[in-house]
Design a protein around this motif. Sequence first.
Motif, PDB file in Angstrom:
ATOM      1  N   GLU A   1      43.778 -10.029  19.759  1.00 51.12           N
ATOM      2  CA  GLU A   1      42.618 -10.422  20.571  1.00 51.12           C
ATOM      3  C   GLU A   1      42.540 -11.933  20.715  1.00 51.12           C
ATOM      4  O   GLU A   1      42.270 -12.460  21.802  1.00 51.12           O
ATOM      5  CB  GLU A   1      41.345  -9.883  19.925  1.00 51.12           C
ATOM      6  N   ARG A   2      42.821 -12.643  19.648  1.00 52.41           N
ATOM      7  CA  ARG A   2      42.788 -14.111  19.706  1.00 52.41           C
ATOM      8  C   ARG A   2      43.877 -14.637  20.627  1.00 52.41           C
ATOM      9  O   ARG A   2      43.664 -15.575  21.410  1.00 52.41           O
ATOM     10  CB  ARG A   2      42.958 -14.658  18.300  1.00 52.41           C
ATOM     11  N   CYS A   3      45.050 -14.023  20.577  1.00 50.98           N
ATOM     12  CA  CYS A   3      46.163 -14.449  21.434  1.00 50.98           C
ATOM     13  C   CYS A   3      45.837 -14.192  22.905  1.00 50.98           C
ATOM     14  O   CYS A   3      46.119 -15.035  23.768  1.00 50.98           O
ATOM     15  CB  CYS A   3      47.426 -13.706  21.022  1.00 50.98           C
ATOM     16  N   GLU A   4      45.245 -13.042  23.210  1.00 52.16           N
ATOM     17  CA  GLU A   4      44.880 -12.743  24.599  1.00 52.16           C
ATOM     18  C   GLU A   4      43.834 -13.733  25.106  1.00 52.16           C
ATOM     19  O   GLU A   4      43.914 -14.197  26.253  1.00 52.16           O
ATOM     20  CB  GLU A   4      44.354 -11.318  24.688  1.00 52.16           C
ATOM     21  N   ALA A   5      42.873 -14.066  24.257  1.00 50.05           N
ATOM     22  CA  ALA A   5      41.856 -15.035  24.667  1.00 50.05           C
ATOM     23  C   ALA A   5      42.483 -16.392  24.946  1.00 50.05           C
ATOM     24  O   ALA A   5      42.142 -17.069  25.933  1.00 50.05           O
ATOM     25  CB  ALA A   5      40.794 -15.145  23.579  1.00 50.05           C
ATOM     26  N   MET A   6      43.439 -16.813  24.121  1.00 49.14           N
ATOM     27  CA  MET A   6      44.106 -18.099  24.332  1.00 49.14           C
ATOM     28  C   MET A   6      44.956 -18.071  25.597  1.00 49.14           C
ATOM     29  O   MET A   6      45.001 -19.061  26.352  1.00 49.14           O
ATOM     30  CB  MET A   6      44.980 -18.434  23.119  1.00 49.14           C
ATOM     31  N   MET A   7      45.621 -16.938  25.912  1.00 47.00           N
ATOM     32  CA  MET A   7      46.407 -16.845  27.142  1.00 47.00           C
ATOM     33  C   MET A   7      45.500 -16.892  28.372  1.00 47.00           C
ATOM     34  O   MET A   7      45.845 -17.531  29.374  1.00 47.00           O
ATOM     35  CB  MET A   7      47.238 -15.551  27.126  1.00 47.00           C
TER      36      MET A   7
ATOM     37  N   ARG B   1      47.863  -1.199   4.387  1.00 45.95           N
ATOM     38  CA  ARG B   1      48.315  -1.035   5.773  1.00 45.95           C
ATOM     39  C   ARG B   1      47.142  -1.114   6.741  1.00 45.95           C
ATOM     40  O   ARG B   1      47.247  -1.727   7.808  1.00 45.95           O
ATOM     41  CB  ARG B   1      49.040   0.303   5.909  1.00 45.95           C
ATOM     42  N   LYS B   2      46.037  -0.498   6.374  1.00 43.67           N
ATOM     43  CA  LYS B   2      44.857  -0.567   7.244  1.00 43.67           C
ATOM     44  C   LYS B   2      44.368  -2.002   7.381  1.00 43.67           C
ATOM     45  O   LYS B   2      44.018  -2.448   8.482  1.00 43.67           O
ATOM     46  CB  LYS B   2      43.752   0.313   6.679  1.00 43.67           C
ATOM     47  N   ASP B   3      44.384  -2.752   6.273  1.00 45.34           N
ATOM     48  CA  ASP B   3      43.971  -4.157   6.347  1.00 45.34           C
ATOM     49  C   ASP B   3      44.896  -4.951   7.259  1.00 45.34           C
ATOM     50  O   ASP B   3      44.441  -5.782   8.069  1.00 45.34           O
ATOM     51  CB  ASP B   3      43.956  -4.774   4.948  1.00 45.34           C
ATOM     52  N   MET B   4      46.204  -4.707   7.157  1.00 51.18           N
ATOM     53  CA  MET B   4      47.157  -5.425   8.001  1.00 51.18           C
ATOM     54  C   MET B   4      46.983  -5.045   9.469  1.00 51.18           C
ATOM     55  O   MET B   4      47.107  -5.903  10.360  1.00 51.18           O
ATOM     56  CB  MET B   4      48.590  -5.118   7.546  1.00 51.18           C
ATOM     57  N   GLU B   5      46.695  -3.773   9.745  1.00 50.49           N
ATOM     58  CA  GLU B   5      46.455  -3.366  11.134  1.00 50.49           C
ATOM     59  C   GLU B   5      45.231  -4.069  11.697  1.00 50.49           C
ATOM     60  O   GLU B   5      45.239  -4.532  12.847  1.00 50.49           O
ATOM     61  CB  GLU B   5      46.285  -1.849  11.205  1.00 50.49           C
ATOM     62  N   ASN B   6      44.172  -4.168  10.908  1.00 48.50           N
ATOM     63  CA  ASN B   6      42.981  -4.889  11.369  1.00 48.50           C
ATOM     64  C   ASN B   6      43.300  -6.362  11.623  1.00 48.50           C
ATOM     65  O   ASN B   6      42.846  -6.950  12.614  1.00 48.50           O
ATOM     66  CB  ASN B   6      41.856  -4.763  10.341  1.00 48.50           C
ATOM     67  N   ARG B   7      44.099  -6.963  10.733  1.00 46.17           N
ATOM     68  CA  ARG B   7      44.477  -8.365  10.905  1.00 46.17           C
ATOM     69  C   ARG B   7      45.299  -8.553  12.172  1.00 46.17           C
ATOM     70  O   ARG B   7      45.089  -9.506  12.935  1.00 46.17           O
ATOM     71  CB  ARG B   7      45.277  -8.812   9.669  1.00 46.17           C
ATOM     72  N   ILE B   8      46.231  -7.629  12.426  1.00 44.28           N
ATOM     73  CA  ILE B   8      47.062  -7.708  13.633  1.00 44.28           C
ATOM     74  C   ILE B   8      46.204  -7.555  14.883  1.00 44.28           C
ATOM     75  O   ILE B   8      46.408  -8.260  15.892  1.00 44.28           O
ATOM     76  CB  ILE B   8      48.167  -6.632  13.579  1.00 44.28           C
ATOM     77  N   HIS B   9      45.225  -6.636  14.852  1.00 39.73           N
ATOM     78  CA  HIS B   9      44.344  -6.440  16.001  1.00 39.73           C
ATOM     79  C   HIS B   9      43.538  -7.711  16.284  1.00 39.73           C
ATOM     80  O   HIS B   9      43.393  -8.121  17.455  1.00 39.73           O
ATOM     81  CB  HIS B   9      43.409  -5.254  15.729  1.00 39.73           C
ATOM     82  N   GLU B  10      43.040  -8.348  15.256  1.00 46.03           N
ATOM     83  CA  GLU B  10      42.292  -9.595  15.439  1.00 46.03           C
ATOM     84  C   GLU B  10      43.178 -10.688  16.037  1.00 46.03           C
ATOM     85  O   GLU B  10      42.770 -11.418  16.944  1.00 46.03           O
ATOM     86  CB  GLU B  10      41.722 -10.054  14.103  1.00 46.03           C
TER      87      GLU B  10
END
Length: 379
Positions: free
Chosen positions: A202-208, A190-199
């Motif tokens: 951030e990538r989606c916000e940068a693209m927007m 779960r912690k790994d998935m949360e880190n993946r979701i956070h990344e």
Amino acid sequence: MKKREKAGDEDEQEDSDEDSDEGSDWDELESDEESESGCPLDDSVCPPCMYPELFENTLQLRARKLDLEELIVEERKSCDALRKECDALAKKEKIVQSSLKAAEGDLELFDREKQQKLNELDVVVPLRLHQIEFLTNGVLPSDLSDSLVLNTKTLLSLQDRIRQLLVEKSDQGELYRQARHRHYQLIHDRKDMENRIHELEERCEAMMMAKFGQLVDLEALQTLSGNRVVEELKNDSKIKEAQHTNELKHCKVKLTEAKQALMEVSRKHTERVCTLNCLLKEKKDLEAKLDTRQKKMGAQFRDQRCEEDERHRLQKIVASQAEEMETLRQEITMLSHKGGHVLPPTQSLPSPYHNDRPHPHLRSGGAPSSLPSSQQSLD
């Protein structure tokens, strides 16, 4: 008992029937004797035409018959009484069975209540010291009110159950350890998935920011895009509906034209059928006329054929006569060269014509026509 009674009744009835037959025979005999003698018969006196032994046997049988009839009547009365008594006893049996069931129910209820009361009573149980295992610090307490009295088999079964529970406890402990290990692993995932979701966020916000210059609500954007798709689909459906309407109108026009063409073709076909019918009638009439004419022509042809046959027959006759004349001429010539006398023919030549027909070389006036060259030479 009923079968035996029925069998006894049947035997008694047979005996009574036999006795009644014998009695009827004896009565008939007595009536005959009375009618013959003209005076009443005395039972105590033997008739003169009968043996004394037979008379005594008859009297004994009659007495026995009367006794048996009395016994049969008594037995029937007793049988009826027994039957009535049996019916009454059957009714009483039903009543007793119902009361017995009620009494058994009451007895069972009473036993339950008694057992409950007995369970509430204190019972003195004599025990030995080796049977007492209720010890406190290795010393037998003075108050044994908290102790429990058990059977040895029950105690052994409880001890076995304790061992089974220990085994089950160890199994459950192993399952718990496995589940705990799985739980730790899932927490790490779960912690790994949360880190993946956070990344990814951030990538989606940068693209927007790079595309729109600001953060955009993706759900609202998806809703708008969905509405646009719906509008496009509605427009497409309207266009297709208009196209289908136009095609339907064209199809209706074509259908009307096809119906009119079909009606015209049907009318022409009907006219042609009528014309064909008229032509067939004319054909039949012409065939009938042709048949009649052929029959007439056949009759004429047969008449002409008969005339031709007659002509050929006459020509053959003329040819045969010419041959005979030629032979006669040759004979005459031969005889004239020899210097002999020529005798006239003994028989005249048969006329080739019938009497009812005129000669072909005679004219209508009866004068002979010019003879052929052979006849002129003979003359």
